[in-house]
Scaffold this active site. Structure first.
Site, PDB file in Angstrom:
ATOM      1  N   ASP A  58       0.881  -1.159   0.000  1.00  0.00           N
ATOM      2  CA  ASP A  58       0.000   0.000   0.000  1.00  0.00           C
ATOM      3  C   ASP A  58       0.926   1.218   0.000  1.00  0.00           C
ATOM      4  OD1 ASP A  58      -2.358   1.654   0.467  1.00  0.00           O
ATOM      5  OD2 ASP A  58      -1.694   1.770   2.561  1.00  0.00           O
TER       6      ASP A  58
ATOM      7  N   ASP B 176      -0.030   5.141   0.838  1.00  0.00           N
ATOM      8  CA  ASP B 176      -0.261   6.142   1.875  1.00  0.00           C
ATOM      9  C   ASP B 176      -0.447   5.494   3.244  1.00  0.00           C
ATOM     10  OD1 ASP B 176      -0.139   8.110  -0.125  1.00  0.00           O
ATOM     11  OD2 ASP B 176      -2.268   7.885  -0.556  1.00  0.00           O
TER      12      ASP B 176
ATOM     13  N   ASP C 289       0.878   9.551   5.629  1.00  0.00           N
ATOM     14  CA  ASP C 289      -0.418   9.761   4.984  1.00  0.00           C
ATOM     15  C   ASP C 289      -0.875  11.204   5.165  1.00  0.00           C
ATOM     16  OD1 ASP C 289      -2.847   9.466   3.744  1.00  0.00           O
ATOM     17  OD2 ASP C 289      -3.652   8.007   5.167  1.00  0.00           O
TER      18      ASP C 289
ATOM     19  N   ASN D 185      -5.191   2.913  -3.695  1.00  0.00           N
ATOM     20  CA  ASN D 185      -6.431   3.614  -4.042  1.00  0.00           C
ATOM     21  C   ASN D 185      -6.090   5.090  -4.216  1.00  0.00           C
ATOM     22  OD1 ASN D 185      -7.956   1.287  -3.729  1.00  0.00           O
ATOM     23  ND2 ASN D 185      -8.758   1.853  -1.721  1.00  0.00           N
ATOM     24  N   GLN D 186      -6.551   5.676  -5.297  1.00  0.00           N
ATOM     25  CA  GLN D 186      -6.288   7.087  -5.570  1.00  0.00           C
ATOM     26  C   GLN D 186      -7.591   7.786  -5.951  1.00  0.00           C
ATOM     27  OE1 GLN D 186      -3.357   8.832  -5.105  1.00  0.00           O
ATOM     28  NE2 GLN D 186      -2.747   6.953  -4.073  1.00  0.00           N
TER      29      GLN D 186
ATOM     30  N   CYS E 191      -6.107   2.497  -8.299  1.00  0.00           N
ATOM     31  CA  CYS E 191      -7.525   2.641  -8.593  1.00  0.00           C
ATOM     32  C   CYS E 191      -7.892   4.116  -8.541  1.00  0.00           C
ATOM     33  CB  CYS E 191      -8.358   1.857  -7.580  1.00  0.00           C
ATOM     34  SG  CYS E 191     -10.132   2.159  -7.811  1.00  0.00           S
TER      35      CYS E 191
ATOM     36  N   HIS F  33     -10.897   5.257  -9.131  1.00  0.00           N
ATOM     37  CA  HIS F  33     -12.363   5.317  -9.028  1.00  0.00           C
ATOM     38  C   HIS F  33     -12.848   5.641  -7.618  1.00  0.00           C
ATOM     39  CE1 HIS F  33     -11.404   2.207 -12.191  1.00  0.00           C
ATOM     40  NE2 HIS F  33     -11.926   3.204 -12.875  1.00  0.00           N
TER      41      HIS F  33
ATOM     42  N   CYS G 240     -11.436  -2.835  -8.679  1.00  0.00           N
ATOM     43  CA  CYS G 240     -10.032  -2.585  -8.342  1.00  0.00           C
ATOM     44  C   CYS G 240      -9.863  -1.818  -7.031  1.00  0.00           C
ATOM     45  CB  CYS G 240      -9.306  -1.867  -9.474  1.00  0.00           C
ATOM     46  SG  CYS G 240      -9.981  -0.291 -10.022  1.00  0.00           S
TER      47      CYS G 240
ATOM     48  N   ASP H 142      -1.605  -0.416   5.943  1.00  0.00           N
ATOM     49  CA  ASP H 142      -1.909   0.121   7.268  1.00  0.00           C
ATOM     50  C   ASP H 142      -3.389   0.077   7.615  1.00  0.00           C
ATOM     51  OD1 ASP H 142      -2.364   2.144   5.264  1.00  0.00           O
ATOM     52  OD2 ASP H 142      -2.515   3.610   6.884  1.00  0.00           O
TER      53      ASP H 142
END
Length: 168
Positions: A12, A14, A20, A55-56, A93, A95, A110, A137
């Site tokens: 992962d 962040d 983060d 994830n973005q 991702c 979305h 995703c 995390d």
């Protein structure tokens, strides 16, 4: 025909590799977690693929374009190269179901905790899930690992290298 089977550590981003901050999308705002670069080098040296899965949702929310995600990844690899380390691939991702940018405002397979990014990487790189790990995390990272059929390593605080040495 025999397919070579690789092992991987899925990271992962962040909260695991970097401190983060909300919607990080600029290299100048990136702060490495203690031991993160060394953890990536460690898995490189142990013969694991080092794959970023992140994830973005800032893309879907209209905070930054996909190019920013790729630019941060490329910058990370430039920094890692200074110690002889590298990330082998980026899966992200963009979305989010309530996103403001229509092309990204959707449910998908995703976005963690779904396993789509890990599944795609496993198919592309012929990864043996039984020899692989996902380190993150959050609970969604651990759920993603469970759904993907790989071991999850829940990173909370401290030196990331020391955390990962217990597993690989």
């Amino acid at each position: 025909m025999t397919t070579t089977s690789n092992k991987a550590v899925f990271f992962d981003r962040d909260g695991t590799l970097n401190v983060d901050i909300d919607y990080l999308h600029r290299p100048e705002d990136f702060i490495w977690i203690e031991g993160a670069k060394e953890a990536i080098k460690y898995v490189n040296d142990k013969g694991y693929l080092a794959i970023l899965v992140t994830n973005q949702s800032g893309v879907a929310r209209g905070y930054y374009p996909e190019d920013d995600v790729i630019n941060v990844y490329n910058w990370m690899n430039e920094e890692l190269s200074k110690i002889g380390a590298h990330l082998d691939a980026l899966f992200y991702c963009p979305h989010h179901p309530t996103g403001k940018v229509l092309q990204y405002a959707k449910e998908c397979t995703c976005r963690k905790p779904a396993a789509g990014m890990v599944d795609e990487a496993c198919a592309k790189f012929h990864i043996d899930r039984s020899k692989s790990f996902l380190i993150g995390d959050g609970d969604r990272d651990m759920e993603c690992a469970r759904r993907a059929g790989i071991t999850g390593i829940h990173y909370q605080t401290g030196n990331l290298l020391e955390c990962i040495k217990d597993f690989c």
